[in-house]
Design a protein around this motif. Structure first.
Motif, short mmCIF file in Angstrom:
data_model
loop_
_atom_site.label_atom_id
_atom_site.label_comp_id
_atom_site.label_asym_id
_atom_site.label_seq_id
_atom_site.Cartn_x
_atom_site.Cartn_y
_atom_site.Cartn_z
N ILE A 13 0.88 -1.21 -0.08
CA ILE A 13 -0.01 -0.02 -0.02
C ILE A 13 1.02 1.28 0.15
N GLY A 14 1.86 1.27 0.87
CA GLY A 14 2.67 2.38 1.08
C GLY A 14 3.44 2.78 -0.24
N PHE A 29 3.13 -3.70 13.06
CA PHE A 29 4.10 -3.26 11.92
C PHE A 29 3.59 -2.16 11.13
N GLY A 30 4.58 -1.57 10.32
CA GLY A 30 4.12 -0.55 9.52
C GLY A 30 5.50 -0.13 8.73
N CYS A 31 5.13 0.85 8.02
CA CYS A 31 6.35 1.38 7.02
C CYS A 31 6.01 2.82 6.69
N VAL A 75 4.83 12.52 2.75
CA VAL A 75 5.11 11.47 3.58
C VAL A 75 3.75 10.66 3.20
N VAL A 76 4.08 9.05 2.99
CA VAL A 76 3.10 8.12 3.08
C VAL A 76 3.44 7.34 4.26
N THR A 77 2.47 7.05 4.96
CA THR A 77 2.75 6.04 6.11
C THR A 77 1.56 4.96 6.24
N CYS A 78 1.85 3.60 6.47
CA CYS A 78 0.99 2.66 6.52
C CYS A 78 1.26 1.84 7.58
N ALA A 79 0.27 1.35 8.54
CA ALA A 79 0.29 0.63 9.74
C ALA A 79 -0.62 -0.40 9.82
N PHE A 101 -4.16 2.53 6.76
CA PHE A 101 -4.32 1.23 7.63
C PHE A 101 -4.65 -0.03 7.01
N VAL A 102 -4.11 -1.03 7.59
CA VAL A 102 -4.59 -2.36 6.97
C VAL A 102 -5.84 -2.52 7.47
N ASP A 103 -6.21 -2.44 8.67
CA ASP A 103 -7.35 -2.63 9.60
C ASP A 103 -8.05 -3.80 9.14
N GLN A 104 -7.19 -4.90 9.70
CA GLN A 104 -7.95 -6.14 9.85
C GLN A 104 -7.62 -6.43 11.47
N PRO A 105 -8.72 -6.95 11.96
CA PRO A 105 -8.68 -7.36 13.41
C PRO A 105 -7.53 -8.51 13.67
#
Lengths: 216, 749
Positions: free
Chosen positions: B416-417, B610-612, B631-635, B698-702
């Motif tokens: 995604i990032g 985790f993230g990037c 900036v692109v941030t994904c967690a 966000f990945v947004d998976q529980p």
């Protein structure tokens, strides 16, 4: 400068509101204040007969008038009191925040006669006769100012401590015609620090108000 | 302007902050803002030397000044009951002793509280403080990390604890590094950095009776502050009340109860009046901790194809002469990548400074700056794309604990990032991209943060009018705790968020941990979830027991609740109101309190977020000025409770990381052992003009293994890795590798 003690210094002052302002009194006090700024010792001497023996810390109270959020106040305070400490410690208007007390963070931004001013760098007594607007005076009763609405909508804050200062600056930024672009806003809001890092959201909120044609 | 759009799509409109109106109108009340008749004002006087002793204090001129109520020092302190009787003058505090305020004449650091003036007004106290005369007997101090580095050692507390994670760690083959096909070694330095929340630390201390204390104190945990103060003043816990409903940021500075808090409580006892103490900005540099100066050496070995074969990570952090502050500096390296052969070492250097403390992403933000910079250096040496290098070394299970991850979507974060950032447009060679006469650099870094969940309680109350009150002694230092909790409660109870009130920041509420370690949503969110579920079940049972109730034959899992209206199933048109149930049973309210905590899953899975981060910088080839443009941030932090506040928290972490990377540095003049950066004019934090729009995903998976709500925390992971991503982008732009933060112009020209 004056070599005369302003009349009202002799009057008891309970800090209660008074409805009618006295222009003549304002003028006289402005002179007294000018004396204080330029030459504190001579002012203290004229104000206090035995000032020579009093330590510097023994400051007498000075009376003056302010309009705050549309209400007129007659006040009497230690001349060392900043406008910020007057608002927070004596008037209970704690919406205006103390972040640094050095004019470096913008948390204490208020409007004085419509201009944004750092309340921590302004002695209260020097504001005699001026109109102060604080964060508590931004909304019209229950109706929030459009900038306040926009901050909520765009989540322009986290902890909320810099927020009153950001809002007062943001309103001025639009009024000053400095909110025409993202870059403009970033430049003219840079005196207001936010440690939570809400900057991008604040910029969006200001742009929203500006482009929405809202009156700031 | 780029809008932060989301992928996957935001499931429902985010609730605006429940305390937003209070915050934008100035009505939110912070610690120093509670009104009291008879309030006295205190001003702290702090040591101007870094080591030695107080030879003499002359408080007479100050005591004689107008309005002064007391001048308190070790000479006349009413004393903290839990402090041991005064020791021999020659003896310094043994390691591990928290600093005791106004205890004796010994000086451990510059900025140490030595006396306090209490007066009727702030102005009087400030003036009188300038009249206190203190003579010192100076001893030689050591405050210079670089000059003293050789004296660093394994912490005494680690030596005593064989299971400490800070013990020397080795896994795999010690010869893997020397025999590696490609080798790299580099040293990375981060300077001391300070939290500097916009609200200075402040306290109002009120002795309600000789054995009853109430404080309005800026801290990150009312329960731990309550415990600490009760212990210090030898009071039963319930005789101490701590309030902290609004906190103007803290980022770790409020985790401990600091000496100034105890000093204000002492002062209130002495003058028998409520006492307010607000730290000046300059005292915020010596009173409430900091991110410690840390030097790290990383050595890496890899195959020519970019498979990591060995990593050694040695970290040395600074601490005070009297306490050992340990942080996770080297720990991330053991878990982040699939590398068989890993060694870590952690050392502490005692200096004549105040004790550091946890600051946003403690240890991990420090350690990941080094690790992720080193990865970038390795990628360059291998002529491999930095993202590709990370993918080739992705850890599919925890290589340290040999356990499966509870959940890990780091590859999805990378995807995604990279896509949103346009990573594919990056030309591999440094200095190869330009725009408008400026050097353009693309950099990226990974991020991780351990999962923390602590036992938490929440009380959920349904009132007769259908409104709900949820209570827990949790905190909100800014992320929006009340908003997220309200949203959790609203979803479970089927009640409009407008009818829910969430109470926090009060030590008399049900037990909850302090706000730190990104643990609030995982811990308190779970308790709120459980309490609301229990409350709902209780109400449904009460509802089903009403004569002729349509709920009596309903299947529990088919019941639908909307706006406080309970439908036996989705098709049903008839419903029962919560208010009907309370009315029928003649109940003023129904309440449930639940405790929620981790179970055996902690030993079955390894739990991390985790993230990037992807960063574009523009660097002036003439002046070396670095501007972050994008900036692109994904967690991947499991389930997102509230997108709006989560996004803000991520943005805030990135902003903190940009400050860490480019500007924040507390500079000490070692001749005096004193900071020369002691205000916002000299300690630079990012301002509006430094920060571009930041895109958050966000990945947004529980994560179904961590807790009932599937949510992990976000506060720390948002900053971890950002400094490395910026440094890597600067390298790509300029070809210069800066290994010593902050990356200021002098290091680039």
């Amino acid at each position: 400068m004056t070599d005369e003690k302003p009349d009202d210094l002799t009057q008891p002052d309970d800090g209660t509101f008074f409805e009618q302002s006295d222009r003549r009194l304002f003028l006289k006090q402005s002179l007294a204040v000018a004396g204080l700024t330029l030459s504190p010792l001579s002012f203290l001497k004229t104000a206090e007969p035995d000032a020579d023996e009093a330590p510097f810390g023994n400051a007498e109270k000075v009376s003056f008038n302010l309009s705050i959020n549309g209400k007129k106040h007659r006040l009497s305070t230690d001349p060392r009191t900043t406008l910020l400490d007057l608002l927070r410690e004596q008037l209970g208007l704690t919406g205006t925040k103390k972040g640094c007390d050095f004019g470096q963070c913008g948390a204490c931004t208020v409007h004085v006669d419509g201009q944004r001013v750092l309340a921590c760098l302004s002695f209260a007594v020097m504001q005699n006769g001026r109109k102060i607007t604080t964060i508590e005076g931004l909304a019209k009763g229950d109706r929030l100012h459009p900038m306040q609405e926009a901050f909520i909508k765009h989540d322009g804050f986290q902890c909320g401590y810099c927020t009153p200062g950001q809002l007062m600056s943001a309103v001025s930024c639009v009024r000053e015609g400095r909110a025409n672009s993202e870059a403009d806003i970033q430049e003219y809001m840079s005196g207001n620090l936010c440690r939570c890092g809400a900057y991008p959201n604040i910029v969006k909120a200001i742009l929203d108000v500006k482009t929405g044609g809202q009156n700031a | 302007m780029a809008n932060a759009h989301l992928r996957p799509a935001e499931p429902e409109p985010s609730l605006n902050r429940v305390d937003g109106r209070l915050k934008v109108t100035g009505a939110a009340t912070y610690s120093a803002e509670y009104p009291f008749d008879n309030l006295a004002h205190a001003v702290l006087i702090t040591s101007t030397i870094a080591k030695g002793r107080i030879a003499n204090i002359n408080a007479k001129p100050a005591e004689a000044a107008p309005g002064v109520l007391a001048v308190i020092s070790h000479k006349n302190t009413p004393g903290v009951p839990a402090y041991p009787p005064v020791k021999q003058p020659a003896e310094r505090a043994p390691i591990g002793t928290a600093f005791r305020v106004f205890y004796d004449e010994l000086i451990y650091f510059s900025g140490q509280p030595v006396a306090m003036v209490v007066a009727q007004t702030l102005e009087q106290a400030q003036h009188a403080a300038s009249l206190v005369e203190i003579d010192y007997q100076t001893e030689t101090h050591q405050t210079d990390f670089v000059a003293n580095r050789s004296t660093a050692a394994i912490a005494v507390n680690v030596q005593r604890n064989k299971t400490s994670p800070f013990q020397d760690y080795d896994r795999g083959d010690p010869d893997a590094l020397p025999s590696a096909e490609v080798k790299l070694e580099a040293t990375y330095t981060i300077p001391t950095q300070h939290h500097q929340p916009l609200e200075p630390h402040a306290i109002i201390a009120v002795w309600e009776a000789d054995d009853k204390l109430t404080v309005y104190d800026k801290n990150q945990g009312v329960k731990s502050a309550q415990g600490n103060l009760a212990q210090a003043f030898k009071l039963p816990r319930e005789q101490v009340k701590v309030n902290a409903q609004f906190i103007g940021g803290a980022f770790g500075s409020g985790i401990r109860v600091w000496p100034h808090t105890v000093a204000a409580v002492l002062a209130a006892k002495q003058v028998k009046r409520p006492v307010k103490l607000v730290l000046g900005r300059e005292l915020m540099f010596t009173s409430v901790g900091y991110r410690p100066f840390t030097v790290q050496k990383i050595a890496m070995g890899a195959t020519k194809t970019g498979i990591l074969t060995a990593i050694t990570h040695e970290g040395t952090g600074q601490t005070s002469a009297y306490e050992e502050h340990l942080e996770r500096t080297i720990l991330a390296t053991r878990a982040m990548y699939a590398c068989l052969n890993v060694s870590t070492r952690y050392r502490l250097l005692n200096l004549d400074v105040n004790t550091p403390t946890w600051m946003r992403g403690p240890g991990d933000a420090t350690g990941m700056f080094a690790l992720e910079s080193a990865l970038d250096e390795l990628a360059f040496a291998l002529q491999l794309d930095p993202l590709e290098l990370r993918l080739r070394n992705h850890a599919d299970a925890d290589p340290e604990r040999n356990l499966p991850w509870s959940a890990k979507s780091l590859k999805e974060c990378y995807r995604i990032g990279a896509e949103e950032f346009g990573w594919k447009n990056r030309k591999p060679e440094p200095r190869s991209m330009q725009a408008d006469g400026l050097l353009v650099g693309y950099g990226m870094a990974s991020s991780l943060y351990g999962f923390h969940r602590h036992p938490s309680k929440a009380k959920a109350v349904m009132q007769a009018d259908g409104s709900v009150v949820i209570q827990s002694a949790t905190m909100d230092i800014g992320p929006g705790t009340g908003t997220a909790m309200t949203q959790i409660a609203a979803r479970i109870l089927g009640v409009s968020p407008k009818k829910i009130r969430f109470d926090l920041g009060d030590s008399s509420l049900p037990d909850a941990p302090g706000q730190n370690g990104s643990a609030t949503i995982p811990s308190v969110g779970s308790a709120v979830h459980d309490a609301c579920k229990a409350l709902k079940n209780k109400l449904l049972i009460l509802g089903a027991s009403m004569p002729g109730s349509i709920l009596s034959s309903a299947w529990p899992d088919e019941i639908v609740i909307k706006n406080g209206r309970i439908y036996p199933n989705a098709e049903s048109r008839s419903s029962v109101l919560y208010t009907d149930i309370l009315k029928y049973h003649k109940l003023p309210q129904v309440e449930m309190t639940e405790e929620s905590k981790s179970g055996p899953e902690r030993d079955q899975y390894s739990m991390y977020s985790f993230g990037c981060h992807f960063v574009e910088v523009h660097v002036s080839p003439v002046t070396g000025e670095v501007r972050v443009k994008r900036v692109v941030t994904c967690a991947d932090v499991g389930k997102i409770i509230n997108y709006k506040t989560a996004r803000s928290q991520s943005i805030g972490g990135v902003v903190g990381g940009i400050g860490m990377a480019l500007m924040e540095e507390s500079v000490m003049d070692h001749r005096y052992g004193r900071y020369v950066t002691s205000d916002f004019a000299s300690y630079h934090i990012p301002v509006h003009a430094d920060i571009p729009q930041i895109e958050v995903f966000f990945v947004d998976q529980p994560d179904v293994h961590v807790n009932p709500i599937g949510a992990k925390g976000l506060g720390e992971i948002a900053i971890v890795g950002v400094a490395a991503a910026v440094a890597n982008a600067v390298f790509h732009a300029t070809g210069k590798r800066v290994r010593e933060l902050p990356i200021t112009v002098d290091k680039l020209v």
